[in-house]
Design a protein around this motif. Structure first.
Motif, PDB file in Angstrom:
ATOM      1  N   GLN A   2       0.826  -1.198   0.000  1.00 17.89           N
ATOM      2  CA  GLN A   2       0.000   0.000   0.000  1.00 17.89           C
ATOM      3  C   GLN A   2       0.866   1.254   0.000  1.00 17.89           C
ATOM      4  O   GLN A   2       0.509   2.263  -0.609  1.00 17.89           O
ATOM      5  CB  GLN A   2      -0.931   0.013   1.206  1.00 17.89           C
ATOM      6  N   ALA A   6       0.632   4.326  -2.556  1.00 18.78           N
ATOM      7  CA  ALA A   6       0.493   5.684  -2.023  1.00 18.78           C
ATOM      8  C   ALA A   6       1.552   6.610  -2.615  1.00 18.78           C
ATOM      9  O   ALA A   6       1.263   7.756  -2.985  1.00 18.78           O
ATOM     10  CB  ALA A   6       0.595   5.667  -0.499  1.00 18.78           C
ATOM     11  N   ALA A   7       2.781   6.113  -2.719  1.00 21.49           N
ATOM     12  CA  ALA A   7       3.865   6.930  -3.268  1.00 21.49           C
ATOM     13  C   ALA A   7       3.605   7.266  -4.739  1.00 21.49           C
ATOM     14  O   ALA A   7       3.792   8.412  -5.166  1.00 21.49           O
ATOM     15  CB  ALA A   7       5.199   6.204  -3.112  1.00 21.49           C
ATOM     16  N   THR A   9       0.693   7.377  -6.257  1.00 21.49           N
ATOM     17  CA  THR A   9      -0.457   8.278  -6.307  1.00 21.49           C
ATOM     18  C   THR A   9      -0.042   9.713  -5.987  1.00 21.49           C
ATOM     19  O   THR A   9      -0.410  10.652  -6.690  1.00 21.49           O
ATOM     20  CB  THR A   9      -1.551   7.806  -5.324  1.00 21.49           C
ATOM     21  N   ALA A  10       0.731   9.869  -4.934  1.00 22.75           N
ATOM     22  CA  ALA A  10       1.190  11.206  -4.557  1.00 22.75           C
ATOM     23  C   ALA A  10       2.112  11.797  -5.626  1.00 22.75           C
ATOM     24  O   ALA A  10       2.028  12.991  -5.945  1.00 22.75           O
ATOM     25  CB  ALA A  10       1.908  11.153  -3.207  1.00 22.75           C
ATOM     26  N   LEU A 110      -5.024  14.024  -5.705  1.00 21.78           N
ATOM     27  CA  LEU A 110      -4.221  12.790  -5.756  1.00 21.78           C
ATOM     28  C   LEU A 110      -3.114  12.807  -4.707  1.00 21.78           C
ATOM     29  O   LEU A 110      -2.827  11.784  -4.086  1.00 21.78           O
ATOM     30  CB  LEU A 110      -3.621  12.604  -7.148  1.00 21.78           C
ATOM     31  N   THR A 111      -2.503  13.950  -4.499  1.00 24.29           N
ATOM     32  CA  THR A 111      -1.453  14.054  -3.493  1.00 24.29           C
ATOM     33  C   THR A 111      -2.021  13.804  -2.096  1.00 24.29           C
ATOM     34  O   THR A 111      -1.417  13.080  -1.288  1.00 24.29           O
ATOM     35  CB  THR A 111      -0.780  15.443  -3.562  1.00 24.29           C
ATOM     36  N   GLY A 114      -2.770  10.120  -1.786  1.00 27.79           N
ATOM     37  CA  GLY A 114      -1.535   9.387  -1.558  1.00 27.79           C
ATOM     38  C   GLY A 114      -1.039   9.527  -0.134  1.00 27.79           C
ATOM     39  O   GLY A 114      -0.574   8.548   0.492  1.00 27.79           O
ATOM     40  N   ALA A 118      -0.667   6.547   2.662  1.00 22.63           N
ATOM     41  CA  ALA A 118       0.607   6.297   3.329  1.00 22.63           C
ATOM     42  C   ALA A 118       0.432   6.279   4.852  1.00 22.63           C
ATOM     43  O   ALA A 118       1.014   5.450   5.540  1.00 22.63           O
ATOM     44  CB  ALA A 118       1.620   7.359   2.930  1.00 22.63           C
TER      45      ALA A 118
END
Length: 122
Positions: A2, A6-7, A9-10, A110-111, A114, A118
């Motif tokens: 995950q 997350a990384a 996505t960000a 999106l950030t 993400g 995280a």
């Protein structure tokens, strides 16, 4: 796993924010500091979706570019161009500010997603 999602996505969000912000800055710069010209809208070449814009720069060069926006052929439009690169234009009334803002907003979302992934992924 995950945290990897997350990384990514960000990172995608950050890229979208930068693209939108850069496009908005360029548009504002060309509109405020660029040179004005009247361009003839010519028919699109075979295989191209948009017509051609032909205009004369302040130093007398004739420039012909593919229109950055769809326009009806045969007429003329007013545009601003970058004197350092006359191929970089903004057609009057077609600034696409909403698209640029959309990139910034989507990128911020999106950030944030993400970051939330995280944090929750531990």
């Amino acid at each position: 796993m995950q945290i990897v999602f997350a990384a990514f996505t960000a990172l995608a969000g950050l890229v979208a924010v930068l693209v939108g912000a850069y496009a908005r800055r360029q548009t504002r710069r060309i509109v405020s500091a660029g040179c004005l010209a009247i361009a003839l809208v010519k028919p699109a070449p075979p295989g191209a979706g948009r017509g051609l814009l032909q205009y004369e720069t302040a130093d007398g060069r004739v420039v012909e570019i593919v229109s950055p926006v769809p326009l009806p052929e045969g007429g003329s439009v007013r545009l601003s161009y970058d004197p350092e690169d006359p191929r970089d234009v903004v057609v009057d009334g077609h600034h696409r500010a909403a698209v640029d803002r959309g990139f910034v907003i989507a990128g911020l979302l999106l950030t944030l997603i993400g970051a939330a992934l995280a944090i929750s992924g531990g």
